[in-house]
Design a protein around this motif. Sequence first.
Motif, PDB file in Angstrom:
ATOM      1  N   GLU A 215      -0.108   4.060   1.949  1.00 43.11           N
ATOM      2  CA  GLU A 215       0.984   3.385   3.168  1.00 43.11           C
ATOM      3  C   GLU A 215       1.902   3.120   3.351  1.00 43.11           C
ATOM      4  O   GLU A 215       2.989   3.736   4.672  1.00 43.11           O
TER       5      GLU A 215
ATOM      6  N   THR B 196       0.144  -0.942  -0.326  1.00 48.27           N
ATOM      7  CA  THR B 196       0.012   0.388   0.680  1.00 48.27           C
ATOM      8  C   THR B 196       0.870   0.870  -0.778  1.00 48.27           C
ATOM      9  O   THR B 196       2.364   1.010   0.528  1.00 48.27           O
TER      10      THR B 196
ATOM     11  N   LYS C  84       5.194   5.272   2.580  1.00 44.90           N
ATOM     12  CA  LYS C  84       5.030   7.139   3.085  1.00 44.90           C
ATOM     13  C   LYS C  84       5.469   6.406   4.241  1.00 44.90           C
ATOM     14  O   LYS C  84       6.281   7.105   5.003  1.00 44.90           O
ATOM     15  N   ARG C  85       5.764   5.446   5.617  1.00 45.05           N
ATOM     16  CA  ARG C  85       5.762   4.948   6.287  1.00 45.05           C
ATOM     17  C   ARG C  85       7.218   4.510   6.687  1.00 45.05           C
ATOM     18  O   ARG C  85       8.555   5.079   6.976  1.00 45.05           O
TER      19      ARG C  85
END
Length: 99
Positions: A23, A21, A26-27
């Motif tokens: 997300e 994903t 990004k993390r």
Amino acid sequence: MPERGAPKPELVTRNPDGSLTSETLKRAMKAFRKRLKLARLDEESKLGHDALTKGGHSTIVGVKAPEQYPQEVWDRLVELGRLQAIGHGLYQAPEEPSS
């Protein structure tokens, strides 16, 4: 702050098709930038040991990717052009154009 004993959120989440994903990516980038920043600050704090010197700028351009994310995440970030592999398990952020 999460309660004690509460399950930690999954670091690596996937889309229904099995891809990572956005997300997760990004993390992972946030963790990479934090590690790079801390490595640079650590080096800069050691450059000038004299009380009258200003220190200097760090020469660190790459760091080892944080181990809490699997290699697949870092490979995907390289494919997307968000990181560059510089060898021996080290990565760097691509050069940003100066304005």
